[in-house]
Design an enzyme around this catalytic site. Sequence first.
Site, PDB file in Angstrom:
ATOM      1  N   ARG A  43       0.405  -1.344  -0.024  1.00 34.74           N
ATOM      2  CA  ARG A  43       0.136   0.323  -0.269  1.00 34.74           C
ATOM      3  C   ARG A  43       1.146   1.232  -0.230  1.00 34.74           C
ATOM      4  O   ARG A  43       0.487   2.274  -0.419  1.00 34.74           O
ATOM      5  CB  ARG A  43      -0.714  -0.478   0.630  1.00 34.74           C
TER       6      ARG A  43
ATOM      7  N   GLU B 243       5.221  -9.589  15.075  1.00 31.47           N
ATOM      8  CA  GLU B 243       4.820 -10.247  16.094  1.00 31.47           C
ATOM      9  C   GLU B 243       4.703 -11.635  15.885  1.00 31.47           C
ATOM     10  O   GLU B 243       5.505 -12.228  16.897  1.00 31.47           O
ATOM     11  CB  GLU B 243       3.288  -9.558  16.557  1.00 31.47           C
TER      12      GLU B 243
END
Length: 186
Positions: free
Chosen positions: A72, A109
């Site tokens: 993006r 993560e």
Amino acid sequence: MFAAENGLRGDPRLKAISDAIRVVPHFPKPGIMFQDITTLVSNHTAFKDVVDIFVDRYRDMRISVVAGVEARGFIFAPAIALAIGAKFIPLRKPGKLPGEVIMEAYELEYGKDCLEMHLGAVQRGDRALVIDDLVATGGTLSAAIRLLERVGAEVVECACVIGLPEVKERRRLDGRPLYILVEPRQ
């Protein structure tokens, strides 16, 4: 730093940008409030506002490279690069660029990922701006900084449309300024 803290407090464009972002609850997994920018970029006024705010900020900073983070960041970075007279460089996920590349791994993560850039796309001494749509922990942007600096670029700033509240107080990422337009919508 958030744009509202840097001369744009009360600017109606920031509210319009925020309002144009659709929130998709529990996507891609339960508990995530996905910030969908497709509604932002399909609103030509809000999309133009994003580009205009960034262009106004970077026009006189002698930026020679605007690096867009896949995927993006690719939406915003080319328009900004064209407007300020810089070249656009895509920072891609592994295996997406033909030819010789340089890569930088980083921790997520729940795992690892990597960014790649064409070897020779950025030159020693280039002044770089890194663009992405959203910053959460800063891991991807940190990898982008390391990748650009390994080839001798000076990373002037990182900029994102959306920044999670956790990064609000940081104002810097790996010693580089971090500029964010809006907080996520709930």
